[in-house]
Motif scaffolding. Structure first.
Motif, PDB file in Angstrom:
ATOM      1  N   ARG A 174       0.748  -1.147  -0.120  1.00  0.00           N
ATOM      2  CA  ARG A 174      -0.093  -0.002  -0.164  1.00  0.00           C
ATOM      3  C   ARG A 174       0.946   1.181  -0.135  1.00  0.00           C
TER       4      ARG A 174
ATOM      5  N   SER B 202       4.278   5.787  -5.288  1.00  0.00           N
ATOM      6  CA  SER B 202       4.107   5.639  -6.710  1.00  0.00           C
ATOM      7  C   SER B 202       3.470   6.531  -7.353  1.00  0.00           C
ATOM      8  N   ARG B 203       2.143   6.901  -6.680  1.00  0.00           N
ATOM      9  CA  ARG B 203       1.278   8.102  -7.409  1.00  0.00           C
ATOM     10  C   ARG B 203       1.796   9.383  -7.314  1.00  0.00           C
TER      11      ARG B 203
ATOM     12  N   TYR C 243       3.976   1.402  -1.123  1.00  0.00           N
ATOM     13  CA  TYR C 243       4.762   1.547  -2.427  1.00  0.00           C
ATOM     14  C   TYR C 243       3.732   2.342  -3.343  1.00  0.00           C
ATOM     15  N   ARG C 244       2.303   2.042  -3.342  1.00  0.00           N
ATOM     16  CA  ARG C 244       1.373   2.448  -4.409  1.00  0.00           C
ATOM     17  C   ARG C 244       1.181   3.973  -4.041  1.00  0.00           C
TER      18      ARG C 244
END
Length: 247
Positions: free
Chosen positions: A235, A241-242, A237-238
């Motif tokens: 989570r 990433s955004r 990392y996501r």
């Protein structure tokens, strides 16, 4: 700057309560015990005219005294209680320094840096002290049990670093990770993340004199913390990433 002559301990407590950080995302011990304890300790520090960095230093003295005792003194019921008291007091003071900084409007990058350095040191060394204690003083049925504090040290260190780093990366563009989207603190979430609460870890040192009990509780906390980490990493990392990349 210390309090004015008309400022009482009760005045400091009321002012600190008004400046209290949100309980959203806070584990149950931190929410119900450590932050209220930290508020009282911060009020005392305010009355004594201490700075937030001085409170951080006092917190480190209590914490690392407790950790040192874990490693070098044979556990007994009395020593277990002393160790737990030192660790819990250190943790309460760790909350107090931030509360005092908010009250005095004296938060600074240097103060945050000092606080995080102390936190990262205790995160790793407390488990290494457990390893030393088990090796020196406990009669273990199998030496493989010594891998438990080693694994716990890795898990806790990665959790601390990844949480702090992800929160730092998100802060300019969104809410901190500890705050879910709902506006009210969630008691259920506080209970579910209890294994990650350093205060719960401090409490189980009360059982250090009884290795079988201590290792059972310690192992449960380690598994709960590892589960939280493994669920959280994708989570986080996501989330980062955004954020995109800078030029």
């Amino acid at each position: 700057m210390g309090p004015t002559t008309s400022t009482t301990f009760a005045d400091s407590v009321r002012a600190l309560r008004a400046a209290q950080k949100s309980n959203r995302g806070a584990p149950i011990y931190s929410r119900l015990v450590n932050r209220p304890l930290g508020r009282l300790l911060a009020a005392l520090a305010h009355q004594l005219g201490l700075t937030p960095n001085q409170v951080t230093g006092i917190s480190a003295v209590f914490t690392f005294s407790g950790i040192l005792l874990v490693a070098v003194v044979p556990p007994s019921p009395a020593m277990s209680a002393i160790i737990a008291l030192l660790l819990m007091t250190g943790y309460g003071l760790d909350s107090a320094d931030g509360q005092l900084a908010r009250l005095l409007a004296r938060g600074s990058p240097a103060g945050g840096w000092l606080d995080h350095v102390c936190d990262s040191a205790k995160t790793a060394t407390i488990h290494l002290a457990v390893l030393v204690s088990l090796y020196r003083f406990a009669e273990l049925p199998n030496d493989l049990i010594l891998l438990v504090p080693l694994f716990y040290s890795i898990v806790d260190t990665v959790l601390f670093f990844s949480f702090i780093l992800t929160d730092s990366l998100r802060r300019p563009s969104g809410p901190v990770l500890a705050e879910p989207t709902d506006s009210r603190p969630s008691v259920l979430r506080s209970v579910l993340v209890a294994p990650t609460d350093y205060g719960i870890l401090c409490l189980i040192f009360l059982t250090l004199a009884w290795p079988a009990v201590f290792l059972t509780l310690y192992g449960v906390l380690m598994l709960g913390t590892a589960g939280y980490l493994f669920l959280g990493l994708p989570r986080w990392y996501r989330d980062v990433s955004r954020l995109g990349t800078s030029a």
